[in-house]
Design an enzyme around this catalytic site. Sequence first.
Site, short mmCIF file in Angstrom:
data_model
loop_
_atom_site.label_atom_id
_atom_site.label_comp_id
_atom_site.label_asym_id
_atom_site.label_seq_id
_atom_site.Cartn_x
_atom_site.Cartn_y
_atom_site.Cartn_z
N CYS A 199 -12.03 27.71 10.37
CA CYS A 199 -12.34 26.50 9.56
C CYS A 199 -13.60 25.69 10.10
O CYS A 199 -14.39 25.01 9.36
CB CYS A 199 -11.03 25.61 9.59
SG CYS A 199 -9.58 26.01 8.54
N SER A 258 7.81 16.43 5.20
CA SER A 258 7.89 17.00 6.28
C SER A 258 9.08 16.28 6.95
O SER A 258 8.77 14.94 7.56
CB SER A 258 6.71 16.98 7.49
OG SER A 258 7.00 17.19 8.78
N GLU A 268 10.08 16.21 10.31
CA GLU A 268 9.54 15.82 11.42
C GLU A 268 8.64 14.80 11.40
O GLU A 268 8.70 14.09 12.63
CB GLU A 268 8.87 17.33 12.09
CG GLU A 268 9.68 18.44 12.46
CD GLU A 268 10.56 18.14 13.77
OE1 GLU A 268 10.00 17.59 14.55
OE2 GLU A 268 12.07 18.37 13.69
N GLN A 269 7.75 14.81 10.65
CA GLN A 269 6.82 13.93 10.49
C GLN A 269 7.58 12.31 10.15
O GLN A 269 7.26 11.28 10.68
CB GLN A 269 5.83 13.78 9.32
CG GLN A 269 4.87 15.02 9.63
CD GLN A 269 3.77 15.22 8.53
OE1 GLN A 269 3.90 15.09 7.45
NE2 GLN A 269 2.74 15.68 8.94
N GLY A 320 1.38 11.49 1.16
CA GLY A 320 0.96 12.51 2.27
C GLY A 320 0.86 11.77 3.65
O GLY A 320 -0.47 11.95 4.11
N CYS A 321 1.51 10.84 4.05
CA CYS A 321 1.61 9.97 4.95
C CYS A 321 1.38 10.45 6.45
O CYS A 321 1.17 9.71 7.29
CB CYS A 321 2.42 8.92 5.06
SG CYS A 321 3.99 9.41 5.24
N THR A 371 6.07 12.23 2.46
CA THR A 371 5.63 13.35 3.22
C THR A 371 6.79 14.32 2.81
O THR A 371 7.91 14.00 2.65
CB THR A 371 5.43 13.13 4.45
OG1 THR A 371 5.12 14.32 5.24
CG2 THR A 371 6.82 12.61 5.23
N ASP A 373 0.86 5.45 0.57
CA ASP A 373 0.26 6.44 1.39
C ASP A 373 0.76 7.93 0.81
O ASP A 373 2.09 8.21 1.48
CB ASP A 373 0.51 6.27 2.90
CG ASP A 373 -0.45 7.43 3.62
OD1 ASP A 373 -0.80 8.36 3.02
OD2 ASP A 373 -0.73 7.15 4.80
N VAL A 382 0.85 -1.31 0.05
CA VAL A 382 -0.05 0.11 -0.08
C VAL A 382 0.85 1.17 -0.22
O VAL A 382 1.87 1.29 0.68
CB VAL A 382 -0.96 -0.02 1.14
CG1 VAL A 382 -1.82 1.25 1.19
CG2 VAL A 382 -1.70 -1.18 1.35
#
Length: 398
Positions: free
Chosen positions: A369, A214, A216-217, A190-191, A212, A188, A186
């Site tokens: 939002c 990022s 940090e992510q 933008g995980c 991703t 992903d 699979v």
Amino acid sequence: MDGELLDKGSSAGRARGTAGARDALQSLLKLADVRLGGDRPWDIRPAPGAAAQFEQLPQRVLAEGSLGLGEAYMDGWWVADRLDQLFERLLKARLDQRVTPWPVLWHGLKAKLLNLQNPRRAFQVGEQHYDLGNDFYQAMLDPRMTYTCAYWGGQPGVAPAALDAAQEAKLELVCRKLGLKPGMRVLDIGCGWGSFMKFAAERYGVRCVGVTVSAEQVALGQQLCEGLPVEFRLQDYRQLDERFDRIVSLGMFEHVGHKNAGTYMAVARRCLAEDGLFLLHTIGRNDSAHGTDPWVHRYVFPNGELPSVARIGRSAEPHFVVEDLHNFGADYDHTLMCWCQRFEAAWPRFAERLGERFHRMWRYYLLSCAGAFRARDIQLWQWVLSPRGVPGGYKRVS
């Protein structure tokens, strides 16, 4: 005659301009049943010690639109007890369409003419937004670090304590819509911190690759998914070129932009097995206008752009069959209100590091939002796409 040609720089000229702007703005706000200086939860009133600045607020808003309104809030000019209710009213009355000053028009023109989401700009949103600090997001989000709309299943009056279960329900919903089976590979796109990949690997026995923008992510995600068949990559989606049984993208398409939507779909198609499924989870707008709100662009999600159903459909049609389209945008209202309550409770830990202006900015982001989703001004869609159509038809999952 001379009295009618007051110097605009004089105090009398400024007073006349201020009064005229106040009358003009109050006339607009009346359409949304909002008052300047009122005492209802959704009314706009002066912040403590900011009476003089509040007098200049109408001119700032009429000259700069949503950018001026948001920056004035960050600067401590005005307050409202319930920002979410204020924005629900403003957007239901479509006041954003009645005030289109030059900064708003300029931002829309740039979004239309320029590719604000090109590869050179791709990592800006990661650096500005997602790299704020993992501890900050851990305090605001659920334990799985799921930074996308939860699935409340139509439950009224949800409480913040229910957020964890609602996020798990969303991840389970995605897995069932994709028909995951043990051993599947699979992707992903933008995980994030890997909430979906960890859930899918643990519950469904699949192997996952996530990309991703990022750093940090990636760092925290690798720790959270240690020991699982999960791989994180700091990579732009355009670089992907390998085959997967299923593809998922939760809350990333908002960063793609209309000039890149066709490329995004082409990448997903070349990476998806012939009998595979692609689930696209994205915020969207009701029309096909360009760009996003100028304040959101400057302070929250640089280079973002909300797609419409029409634009997603046009970008998908050369590559996919649309098997299912599910709108649960009202659930994002609940999700954002929970995030805001958790953020406010945790704020004392971050006040010194981030400062009060950030505090007001983040509160404004979350609650404006929430009001937008409550007003049904923006939506949350899950699309299920297949390369050639599921034989016999796709079985709807809810």
